[in-house]
Design a protein around this motif. Structure first.
Motif, mmCIF file in Angstrom:
data_model
loop_
_atom_site.group_PDB
_atom_site.id
_atom_site.type_symbol
_atom_site.label_atom_id
_atom_site.label_comp_id
_atom_site.label_asym_id
_atom_site.label_seq_id
_atom_site.Cartn_x
_atom_site.Cartn_y
_atom_site.Cartn_z
ATOM 1 N N HIS A 169 0.838 -1.197 0.000
ATOM 2 C CA HIS A 169 0.000 0.000 0.000
ATOM 3 C C HIS A 169 0.877 1.252 0.000
ATOM 4 C CE1 HIS A 169 -4.012 1.766 1.726
ATOM 5 N NE2 HIS A 169 -3.589 2.410 0.681
ATOM 6 N N GLN A 170 1.911 1.273 0.819
ATOM 7 C CA GLN A 170 2.818 2.426 0.889
ATOM 8 C C GLN A 170 3.625 2.588 -0.395
ATOM 9 O OE1 GLN A 170 4.790 1.033 4.461
ATOM 10 N NE2 GLN A 170 3.928 2.721 5.675
ATOM 11 N N LEU A 171 4.127 1.481 -0.922
ATOM 12 C CA LEU A 171 4.928 1.538 -2.143
ATOM 13 C C LEU A 171 4.096 2.025 -3.335
ATOM 14 C CD1 LEU A 171 6.897 -1.804 -1.710
ATOM 15 C CD2 LEU A 171 7.881 0.503 -1.601
ATOM 16 N N SER A 172 2.855 1.569 -3.389
ATOM 17 C CA SER A 172 1.977 1.992 -4.476
ATOM 18 C C SER A 172 1.703 3.485 -4.402
ATOM 19 C CB SER A 172 0.657 1.210 -4.420
ATOM 20 O OG SER A 172 -0.295 1.765 -5.310
ATOM 21 N N ALA A 173 1.373 3.983 -3.209
ATOM 22 C CA ALA A 173 1.063 5.413 -3.063
ATOM 23 C C ALA A 173 2.261 6.262 -3.459
ATOM 24 C CB ALA A 173 0.639 5.705 -1.620
ATOM 25 N N TRP A 174 3.436 5.910 -2.953
ATOM 26 C CA TRP A 174 4.656 6.667 -3.251
ATOM 27 C C TRP A 174 5.023 6.541 -4.726
ATOM 28 C CZ3 TRP A 174 10.226 4.918 -3.133
ATOM 29 C CH2 TRP A 174 11.115 6.000 -3.158
ATOM 30 N N GLY A 175 4.983 5.321 -5.241
ATOM 31 C CA GLY A 175 5.378 5.085 -6.629
ATOM 32 C C GLY A 175 4.502 5.827 -7.623
ATOM 33 N N TRP A 176 3.189 5.827 -7.402
ATOM 34 C CA TRP A 176 2.304 6.509 -8.335
ATOM 35 C C TRP A 176 2.513 8.021 -8.333
ATOM 36 C CZ3 TRP A 176 0.068 5.723 -12.596
ATOM 37 C CH2 TRP A 176 -0.404 4.458 -12.951
ATOM 38 N N LEU A 177 2.765 8.587 -7.165
ATOM 39 C CA LEU A 177 3.038 10.021 -7.115
ATOM 40 C C LEU A 177 4.317 10.359 -7.878
ATOM 41 C CD1 LEU A 177 2.033 10.605 -3.415
ATOM 42 C CD2 LEU A 177 0.893 11.620 -5.402
ATOM 43 N N ASP B 90 3.651 -6.620 -10.035
ATOM 44 C CA ASP B 90 2.515 -5.708 -9.989
ATOM 45 C C ASP B 90 1.432 -6.257 -9.063
ATOM 46 O OD1 ASP B 90 2.138 -3.448 -12.563
ATOM 47 O OD2 ASP B 90 3.952 -4.657 -12.358
ATOM 48 N N LEU B 91 1.083 -5.466 -8.063
ATOM 49 C CA LEU B 91 0.081 -5.845 -7.079
ATOM 50 C C LEU B 91 -1.009 -4.779 -7.023
ATOM 51 C CD1 LEU B 91 2.454 -7.000 -4.168
ATOM 52 C CD2 LEU B 91 1.244 -8.461 -5.813
ATOM 53 N N THR B 92 -2.154 -5.156 -6.471
ATOM 54 C CA THR B 92 -3.292 -4.260 -6.350
ATOM 55 C C THR B 92 -3.685 -4.151 -4.886
ATOM 56 O OG1 THR B 92 -4.055 -4.975 -8.538
ATOM 57 C CG2 THR B 92 -5.631 -3.767 -7.177
ATOM 58 N N PRO B 93 -3.108 -3.217 -4.141
ATOM 59 C CA PRO B 93 -3.419 -3.078 -2.712
ATOM 60 C C PRO B 93 -4.916 -2.867 -2.475
ATOM 61 C CG PRO B 93 -1.500 -1.771 -3.280
ATOM 62 C CD PRO B 93 -2.094 -2.243 -4.568
ATOM 63 N N ASN B 94 -5.443 -3.571 -1.510
ATOM 64 C CA ASN B 94 -6.862 -3.462 -1.139
ATOM 65 C C ASN B 94 -7.807 -3.740 -2.313
ATOM 66 O OD1 ASN B 94 -5.945 -2.747 1.366
ATOM 67 N ND2 ASN B 94 -6.499 -0.590 1.212
ATOM 68 N N GLU B 95 -7.315 -4.481 -3.315
ATOM 69 C CA GLU B 95 -8.120 -4.796 -4.503
ATOM 70 C C GLU B 95 -8.639 -3.529 -5.188
ATOM 71 O OE1 GLU B 95 -8.416 -7.856 -5.812
ATOM 72 O OE2 GLU B 95 -6.985 -8.370 -4.229
ATOM 73 N N ASP B 96 -7.885 -2.444 -5.057
ATOM 74 C CA ASP B 96 -8.253 -1.165 -5.669
ATOM 75 C C ASP B 96 -7.490 -1.027 -6.984
ATOM 76 O OD1 ASP B 96 -8.627 1.428 -6.445
ATOM 77 O OD2 ASP B 96 -8.216 2.311 -4.490
ATOM 78 N N PHE B 97 -8.209 -1.159 -8.096
ATOM 79 C CA PHE B 97 -7.534 -1.183 -9.400
ATOM 80 C C PHE B 97 -6.800 0.118 -9.704
ATOM 81 C CE2 PHE B 97 -11.558 0.794 -10.325
ATOM 82 C CZ PHE B 97 -11.329 1.642 -11.384
ATOM 83 N N LEU B 98 -7.207 1.235 -9.069
ATOM 84 C CA LEU B 98 -6.500 2.494 -9.305
ATOM 85 C C LEU B 98 -5.114 2.500 -8.682
ATOM 86 C CD1 LEU B 98 -9.309 5.169 -8.768
ATOM 87 C CD2 LEU B 98 -8.496 4.164 -10.907
ATOM 88 N N ARG B 99 -4.827 1.546 -7.784
ATOM 89 C CA ARG B 99 -3.543 1.533 -7.086
ATOM 90 C C ARG B 99 -2.624 0.415 -7.571
ATOM 91 N NH1 ARG B 99 -5.278 3.243 -0.874
ATOM 92 N NH2 ARG B 99 -7.240 4.203 -1.478
#
Length: 389
Positions: A225-233, A267-276
Motif C-alpha cells: 500500500h505504501q509503495l503503491s502510493a509513493w510510486g504513483w506520485l 505488480d500488485l493491487t493493494p486493497n483490490e483497488d484497481f486504481l492503485r
C-alpha cells in the motif's frame, strides 16, 4: 498574461528563428506555427506544444498559461447528465434511508463494472449511489470513508471522460472525506492526472512531489500500500516533468518509482483497488510513455517488446494507454498497418474507454489523413471513435 501565439512568436524571434526554422526544429509544419502565432488553433495537443518548447529551449509551461483541454463530446455529456446532477446535490432526498453496510456492498458489487470500463452501466447506477452516500453521511459520519472512496472513483471517471470541472469537484470532496494518508495520497495521484490532462503541468509536478515527500516509506519495511502510493506520485511527477521539457527531472523521478516497483516485486493491487495497481510492469509502461513524449518511436517499440501486455487485463487503462503509445510509434515509423491493427485490438477489448481518448483519434487521423481512399474497416473505426470530418 500574453496569449499562446504571442509567447511563441516572442521566444521564436529572441532565438533568431523564422517560422519555417522553428517548424523544422520542432518537426511540425510551418502552417501550424503560423496558425498558432495567430491564435487560430486552440486544439493543439500538449505533446505538440512540448516539441515547440524543446525547439525553443524553454519549459512547456513558459508557453502556455493554461492549455485548452478538449472537452467531453456531446454524447458523453448526455450520458453523464444524471450523475452530474447527483454529484452537485441537485436531486431530491432519498425515499428510503440507506445504510453504511448497504452502500458498502453496492460499491463493492459495482467494482467489476469500473474495472471493465462499463461506462453505460456505471452511469445508470451512480446517481442513486451518490444520493445515498450524501444522505447516509448526514446521519452517520463514520460513512465518510465509503463516500470518499465513491467520490474518488467518480473523480477518476470524470477525468477519464473529459468532464474536468466535475472531476475537480468530486476529487476535492473526496479529499474532505479521507482520514487515511495513503487513501488521500491515492486521491492526490488521480488529481495530478486530472491536472496533466488539463495541461497544468507545473501544478501537477509540484503537487505530486510534495505528497511523494510526505508519504515516502522506508523501503526495507514498506507495505505494498505504501509503495503503491509513493510510486504513483513519482510517476505523476515524471509525467509532468517530461511534458514540461524537464527530461533530467523526469528520469530521476521515474528511477525512484522503479525502486518502489522493485521492492514491490511484481505488480500488485493493494486493497483490490484497481486504481492503485503498481509494480515493475506499470513503471515499464510509463517509461514507454515518456519515450513517446520525447518523440522516440524507435525506443518505444524497443521497450514495449519487454512488456508482457498479455498478462494484464484487456480492460486495464494503463495497458490500453500503453498500447496507444505503441500504435503511435508504429505510425511515426510509417508502419500504418501495424498501428491500425493495434487500434482495432483496443477497440475490441475496451470500446467504451476508447471513445473517450483524443489520442486514439489523433493516431487514426494520422493513419488515414494522406490516403486517397479508406478501407471499410478504417471508415468504421473513424465513425466509432467520433473522428471529425
Amino acid at each position: 498574461m500574453a496569449a499562446l501565439g504571442e509567447r511563441i512568436r516572442s521566444v521564436r524571434k529572441r532565438r533568431g528563428l523564422t517560422q519555417q526554422g522553428l517548424a523544422d526544429l520542432a518537426g511540425v509544419s510551418a502552417s501550424l506555427i503560423r496558425k498558432l502565432e495567430r491564435d487560430a488553433r486552440r486544439d493543439v495537443r500538449l505533446e505538440t506544444l512540448r516539441k515547440i518548447a524543446v525547439a525553443l529551449k524553454v519549459p512547456t509551461t513558459s508557453l502556455i498559461a493554461q492549455h485548452d483541454a478538449e472537452p467531453a463530446h456531446d454524447k458523453t455529456l448526455d450520458l453523464w447528465a444524471p450523475v452530474r446532477r447527483a454529484l452537485y446535490g441537485l436531486d431530491g432526498p432519498v425515499s428510503e434511508a440507506p445504510t453504511r453496510e448497504g452502500l458498502g456492498s453496492a460499491l463493492g458489487a459495482s467494482m467489476p463494472l469500473w474495472k471493465q470500463d462499463r461506462y453505460s452501466q456505471i452511469a445508470a447506477m451512480l446517481p442513486v449511489m451518490l444520493r445515498d452516500a450524501d444522505a447516509l453521511v448526514e446521519t452517520d459520519l463514520s460513512a465518510r470513508h465509503v463516500r470518499g472512496r465513491l467520490l474518488h472513483l467518480v473523480g477518476w471517471l470524470m477525468t477519464q471522460t473529459r468532464q474536468f470541472d466535475e472531476a475537480e469537484f468530486a476529487l476535492s470532496r473526496a479529499m474532505d472525506d479521507m482520514n487515511d494518508p495513503l487513501d488521500a495520497a491515492a486521491t492526490v495521484s488521480t488529481h495530478c492526472w486530472l491536472l496533466l490532462r488539463q495541461g497544468r503541468l507545473d501544478e501537477a509536478r509540484q503537487m505530486a512531489m510534495r505528497w511523494a515527500d510526505d508519504v515516502e516509506p522506508r523501503i526495507s519495511r514498506a507495505t505494498p500500500h505504501q509503495l503503491s502510493a509513493w510510486g504513483w506520485l513519482l510517476l505523476r511527477s515524471s509525467a509532468a516533468a517530461i511534458r514540461d521539457n524537464r527530461p533530467d527531472e523526469a528520469d530521476d523521478t521515474i528511477r525512484l518509482a522503479r525502486t518502489a516497483a522493485v521492492a514491490m516485486g511484481r505488480d500488485l493491487t493493494p486493497n483490490e483497488d484497481f486504481l492503485r495497481t503498481f509494480g515493475p510492469i506499470t513503471v515499464a509502461m510509463k517509461r514507454v510513455e515518456n519515450a513517446m513524449i520525447e518523440d522516440r518511436p524507435d525506443k518505444v517499440l524497443q521497450l514495449s517488446q519487454t512488456i508482457p501486455v498479455t498478462d494484464l487485463r484487456p480492460t486495464s487503462n494503463n495497458r490500453n494507454r500503453h498500447l496507444l503509445d505503441v500504435a503511435e510509434a508504429h505510425r511515426r515509423m510509417q508502419r500504418h498497418s501495424e498501428a491500425f491493427d493495434v487500434l482495432q485490438g483496443i477497440r475490441r477489448d475496451a470500446p467504451e474507454w476508447m471513445t473517450n481518448q483524443r489520442y486514439a483519434r489523433d493516431i487514426l487521423r494520422g493513419i488515414i489523413g494522406r490516403r486517397r481512399t479508406l478501407t471499410d474497416e478504417m471508415r468504421e473505426l473513424a465513425d466509432f471513435v467520433l473522428l471529425d470530418y
